[in-house]
Design a protein around this motif. Structure first.
Motif, mmCIF file in Angstrom:
data_model
loop_
_atom_site.group_PDB
_atom_site.id
_atom_site.type_symbol
_atom_site.label_atom_id
_atom_site.label_comp_id
_atom_site.label_asym_id
_atom_site.label_seq_id
_atom_site.Cartn_x
_atom_site.Cartn_y
_atom_site.Cartn_z
ATOM 1 N N CYS A 60 -1.876 -6.145 -4.015
ATOM 2 C CA CYS A 60 -1.507 -5.140 -5.008
ATOM 3 C C CYS A 60 -2.100 -3.800 -4.600
ATOM 4 C CB CYS A 60 -2.013 -5.531 -6.394
ATOM 5 S SG CYS A 60 -1.542 -4.357 -7.686
ATOM 6 N N LEU A 61 -1.302 -2.741 -4.674
ATOM 7 C CA LEU A 61 -1.769 -1.401 -4.336
ATOM 8 C C LEU A 61 -2.198 -0.621 -5.579
ATOM 9 C CD1 LEU A 61 0.856 -0.555 -1.588
ATOM 10 C CD2 LEU A 61 -1.583 -0.936 -1.262
ATOM 11 N N GLY A 62 -1.999 -1.196 -6.760
ATOM 12 C CA GLY A 62 -2.521 -0.615 -7.990
ATOM 13 C C GLY A 62 -1.685 0.473 -8.638
ATOM 14 N N VAL A 63 -0.474 0.745 -8.158
ATOM 15 C CA VAL A 63 0.360 1.785 -8.755
ATOM 16 C C VAL A 63 1.317 1.189 -9.793
ATOM 17 C CG1 VAL A 63 2.060 3.593 -8.301
ATOM 18 C CG2 VAL A 63 0.152 3.251 -6.744
ATOM 19 N N CYS A 64 1.955 0.108 -9.484
ATOM 20 C CA CYS A 64 2.824 -0.654 -10.384
ATOM 21 C C CYS A 64 3.924 0.169 -11.075
ATOM 22 C CB CYS A 64 1.995 -1.398 -11.425
ATOM 23 S SG CYS A 64 0.761 -2.493 -10.704
ATOM 24 N N PRO A 65 4.856 0.763 -10.309
ATOM 25 C CA PRO A 65 5.961 1.510 -10.920
ATOM 26 C C PRO A 65 7.005 0.551 -11.504
ATOM 27 C CG PRO A 65 6.262 1.398 -8.562
ATOM 28 C CD PRO A 65 4.934 0.754 -8.860
ATOM 29 N N ARG A 66 7.744 1.014 -12.476
ATOM 30 C CA ARG A 66 8.826 0.188 -13.045
ATOM 31 C C ARG A 66 10.063 0.290 -12.160
ATOM 32 N NH1 ARG A 66 8.238 -1.611 -18.375
ATOM 33 N NH2 ARG A 66 6.431 -0.686 -19.388
ATOM 34 N N GLY A 67 10.628 -0.856 -11.793
ATOM 35 C CA GLY A 67 11.872 -0.878 -11.026
ATOM 36 C C GLY A 67 11.752 -0.380 -9.602
ATOM 37 N N ALA A 68 10.538 -0.400 -9.033
ATOM 38 C CA ALA A 68 10.347 0.080 -7.661
ATOM 39 C C ALA A 68 9.194 -0.676 -7.002
ATOM 40 C CB ALA A 68 10.050 1.577 -7.668
#
Length: 101
Positions: A60-68
């Motif tokens: 996990c890179l820790g950004v967690c965008p929705r739909g990307a």
């Protein structure tokens, strides 16, 4: 004693596995292939140290965008890329500086 391991990679790309899993793949002809696997296939890259470029899934890179999916080019690590689901893989490869094989 050996202190290092060689690779043939000219570029290293980190792809967030958690983002890919949340999308249920999201790439490829049917939209079910994870981004890392779809990019490797699109560019004709093999997995491992002998490939021309390394596309590595990380936890996990820790950004967690929705739909990307979050992607980091190791050569330009200050600019992270958010790749939307179903994005054109040739355009993504071009933005990441990956050579067409």
């Amino acid at each position: 004693m050996k202190t290092g391991v060689r690779s043939n990679w000219s570029n290293t790309v980190l792809v967030c596995a958690k983002c890919s899993k949340r999308l249920g793949g999201g790439f490829g002809p049917r939209g079910r292939t994870p981004l890392a696997k779809a990019l490797r296939k699109q560019l004709g890259l093999k997995k491992g140290r002998k490939a021309a470029s390394g596309i590595v899934e990380v936890k996990c890179l820790g950004v967690c965008p929705r739909g990307a999916v979050t992607v980091v080019n190791g050569a330009a690590s200050r600019e992270w890329l958010l790749v939307p689901e179903g994005a054109d893989l040739d355009a993504v490869a071009g933005e990441l500086g990956l050579d067409q094989a």
